[in-house]
Design a protein around this motif. Structure first.
Motif, PDB file in Angstrom:
ATOM      1  N   SER A 204      -0.841   3.893  -6.666  1.00  0.00           N
ATOM      2  CA  SER A 204       0.532   4.243  -7.045  1.00  0.00           C
ATOM      3  C   SER A 204       0.569   5.267  -8.169  1.00  0.00           C
ATOM      4  CB  SER A 204       1.302   2.987  -7.474  1.00  0.00           C
ATOM      5  OG  SER A 204       0.614   2.327  -8.523  1.00  0.00           O
ATOM      6  N   ALA A 205      -0.504   5.335  -8.980  1.00  0.00           N
ATOM      7  CA  ALA A 205      -0.526   6.317 -10.073  1.00  0.00           C
ATOM      8  C   ALA A 205      -0.620   7.741  -9.555  1.00  0.00           C
ATOM      9  CB  ALA A 205      -1.695   6.024 -11.007  1.00  0.00           C
ATOM     10  N   LEU A 206      -1.067   7.896  -8.303  1.00  0.00           N
ATOM     11  CA  LEU A 206      -1.229   9.234  -7.743  1.00  0.00           C
ATOM     12  C   LEU A 206       0.102   9.968  -7.623  1.00  0.00           C
ATOM     13  CD1 LEU A 206      -3.786   8.448  -4.880  1.00  0.00           C
ATOM     14  CD2 LEU A 206      -4.283   9.486  -7.093  1.00  0.00           C
ATOM     15  N   GLU A 207       1.191   9.209  -7.418  1.00  0.00           N
ATOM     16  CA  GLU A 207       2.488   9.837  -7.205  1.00  0.00           C
ATOM     17  C   GLU A 207       3.210  10.121  -8.515  1.00  0.00           C
ATOM     18  OE1 GLU A 207       5.802   6.759  -6.123  1.00  0.00           O
ATOM     19  OE2 GLU A 207       3.922   6.019  -5.299  1.00  0.00           O
TER      20      GLU A 207
ATOM     21  N   LEU B 189       1.962   5.493   2.106  1.00  0.00           N
ATOM     22  CA  LEU B 189       2.015   6.949   2.000  1.00  0.00           C
ATOM     23  C   LEU B 189       3.389   7.462   2.401  1.00  0.00           C
ATOM     24  CD1 LEU B 189       0.544   9.597   1.420  1.00  0.00           C
ATOM     25  CD2 LEU B 189      -0.232   9.604   3.798  1.00  0.00           C
ATOM     26  N   GLU B 190       3.947   6.885   3.461  1.00  0.00           N
ATOM     27  CA  GLU B 190       5.289   7.288   3.889  1.00  0.00           C
ATOM     28  C   GLU B 190       6.325   6.925   2.832  1.00  0.00           C
ATOM     29  OE1 GLU B 190       6.154   9.121   6.509  1.00  0.00           O
ATOM     30  OE2 GLU B 190       3.984   9.328   6.808  1.00  0.00           O
ATOM     31  N   GLN B 191       6.181   5.727   2.249  1.00  0.00           N
ATOM     32  CA  GLN B 191       7.098   5.312   1.188  1.00  0.00           C
ATOM     33  C   GLN B 191       7.005   6.257  -0.005  1.00  0.00           C
ATOM     34  OE1 GLN B 191       6.320   1.212   0.179  1.00  0.00           O
ATOM     35  NE2 GLN B 191       6.517   0.514   2.294  1.00  0.00           N
ATOM     36  N   ARG B 192       5.769   6.662  -0.332  1.00  0.00           N
ATOM     37  CA  ARG B 192       5.559   7.555  -1.463  1.00  0.00           C
ATOM     38  C   ARG B 192       6.218   8.905  -1.211  1.00  0.00           C
ATOM     39  NH1 ARG B 192      -0.344   9.068  -2.221  1.00  0.00           N
ATOM     40  NH2 ARG B 192      -0.545   6.807  -2.343  1.00  0.00           N
TER      41      ARG B 192
ATOM     42  N   ARG C 263       9.881   8.567  -1.798  1.00  0.00           N
ATOM     43  CA  ARG C 263      10.207   8.478  -3.219  1.00  0.00           C
ATOM     44  C   ARG C 263      10.093   9.836  -3.909  1.00  0.00           C
ATOM     45  NH1 ARG C 263       7.641   3.274  -3.287  1.00  0.00           N
ATOM     46  NH2 ARG C 263       5.656   4.233  -3.824  1.00  0.00           N
ATOM     47  N   GLN C 264       9.101  10.620  -3.489  1.00  0.00           N
ATOM     48  CA  GLN C 264       8.892  11.918  -4.118  1.00  0.00           C
ATOM     49  C   GLN C 264      10.075  12.845  -3.910  1.00  0.00           C
ATOM     50  OE1 GLN C 264       5.102  12.972  -2.367  1.00  0.00           O
ATOM     51  NE2 GLN C 264       3.982  12.471  -4.247  1.00  0.00           N
ATOM     52  N   ASN C 265      10.845  12.625  -2.877  1.00  0.00           N
ATOM     53  CA  ASN C 265      12.017  13.451  -2.625  1.00  0.00           C
ATOM     54  C   ASN C 265      13.297  12.847  -3.196  1.00  0.00           C
ATOM     55  OD1 ASN C 265      10.562  15.404  -1.204  1.00  0.00           O
ATOM     56  ND2 ASN C 265      10.687  14.235   0.701  1.00  0.00           N
TER      57      ASN C 265
END
Length: 440
Positions: free
Chosen positions: A283-286, A197-200, A203-205
């Motif tokens: 992983s598809a959630l992001e 979750l932290e990695q995601r 990545r989102q930023n």
């Protein structure tokens, strides 16, 4: 503890059995049962197991003890053994008592569809979290079937203290051990998911992402290889890829565009596997865009597309931006059928992953999709603000620049989440600004 008892021998010769029954989910018609059997053949091929015979029995209702009835099972066993087959594979989930009863009647090893899928998952998992998810699913599957798997469970173990007297059944001890292991693995998985979750979030930023999703063996990995010019494992087998794979689609845009290859879907996925299956798709959630890949050469492609949409809805991804890519058009010789498909699914793509022009067009579509989501800004930055110049050059897509007497005019394109971090909003030129009029 489970490996010796649970593993399916890769040298097995299998006899496949299925049923047509109005009250049996996904086996209510002969067409559905035959379609499911074709999948089962492919699942076994993925394990390297030869399928020698197959039987489909039509029944008005299910025999709760053996599903098929003892007479039919004896007939199947006799023909199977005559063909040197000693493994029965049922194309649906069996209870512990049904496994035990069918074994007793046929004198053959017996596994069901769930067991086969678990075996594939176990062999193909690569990452730690995938291994843990699969081990949880295996243990949850075995727990109610202990007596069917292990031959030592009817023995009694003597005890001391409060366990003395009759002793505690071995099955109760093994059940307790399995429950403890499930809890242990779930705690490990929670820790991994927190880290993911932290990695995601990071990545989102920093990136934008597209995820390849769809039915297993639709060609997602081969499309990823062509779009990203990499070499992810691609095989003509079900569930050749289990772990999500991240690759850069276009390193030249800012932020970078990432493509994710996810585990494939399959119909009739048993309840035992559903949660672990969803977690593997985490992983598809992001993803900002879902690329739904469908094998157009498969006669059941509409059913496979329905399964894909159902799983996406269960994951809460129903409203994500999506594009459908019908793959393997080289195997679809009917030109009229190709036109009908594209007319039935507006905005979709009909491609072959082996056709460079198809992949070039699809890649351009994905890149243009992300660029179209970016905001345009016109800015005038004085020469003395070197930090602002540096940020614009490194973080944004610059469409045009003009050197002026006191600074540089920039026309840029960038996502809002990046622009908001640059602190250059005060340099935005409005259309009524005299400098803007001068430049234009």
């Amino acid at each position: 503890m489970l490996d010796n008892e649970f593993r399916i021998s890769p040298n097995a010769r299998a006899t496949l059995i299925s049923i047509v029954c109005p009250d049996f989910p996904d086996h209510d018609t002969e067409e559905n049962s035959k379609r499911s059997l074709v999948e089962l053949h492919e699942l076994l091929r993925t394990l390297g197991i030869t399928s020698t015979l197959e039987f489909i029995q039509t029944r008005k209702n299910i025999d709760p003890a053996t599903v098929f009835g003892s007479g039919k099972l004896q007939e199947i066993a006799e023909e199977a053994k005559n063909n040197d087959s000693h493994l029965i594979v049922c194309d649906f989930e069996l209870t512990a008592s049904q496994v035990r009863n069918i074994k007793k009647i046929t004198g053959m090893d017996v596994v069901d569809r769930v067991h086969v899928i678990l075996e594939i998952f176990s062999r193909h998992a690569r990452t730690k979290d995938a291994h843990i998810q699969i081990e949880i699913a295996r243990l949850q599957y075995v727990l109610p079937r202990l007596s069917g798997f292990w031959t030592h469970l009817n023995r009694q173990r003597g005890g001391v203290g409060v366990m003395s007297g009759e002793g505690e059944k071995q099955i109760e001890l093994d059940r307790r051990i399995i429950k403890d292991r499930i809890q242990f693995y779930k705690k490990q998985l929670e820790e991994i998911q927190r880290s993911r979750l932290e990695q995601r979030k990071r990545r989102q930023n920093q990136t934008v992402t597209a995820a390849l999703v769809g039915y297993t063996n639709a060609g997602k990995s081969s499309i990823m290889n062509r779009l990203c010019r990499v070499n992810v494992l691609e095989e003509d087998k079900l569930f050749a890829t289990l772990d999500s794979t991240f690759r850069t689609l276009n390193p030249d845009t800012k932020p970078p565009m990432i493509l994710i290859d996810t585990v494939g879907f399959i119909s009739n996925l048993p309840n035992t596997l559903i949660e672990g299956f969803k977690t593997t798709l985490d992983s598809a959630l992001e993803a900002d865009l879902l690329i739904i890949v469908c094998d157009i050469s498969d006669p059941n492609y509409k059913k496979q597309l329905d399964v894909t949409h159902e799983v996406l809805a269960e994951l809460g991804l129903k409203n994500k931006d999506k594009v459908i890519v019908f793959n393997k058009k080289d195997k679809l010789k009917d030109i009229l059928a190709q036109k009908i498909i594209l007319r039935s699914y507006p905005g979709s793509f009909l491609v072959s992953s082996h056709d460079p022009e198809d992949m070039k067009n699809l890649r351009k579509y994905v890149i243009d999709f992300f660029l179209s989501k970016q905001d345009h800004h016109d800015l005038f930055v004085p020469y003395h603000d070197g930090n602002a110049h540096s940020l614009l050059m490194s973080k944004t897509n610059i469409l045009n620049t003009t050197n002026l007497e006191k600074g540089i005019f920039y026309r840029i394109r960038t996502p809002k989440f990046i622009f908001d971090t640059l602190n250059v909003q005060h340099y935005i030129l409005s259309e009524d600004n005299p400098l803007y009029q001068e430049i234009m």
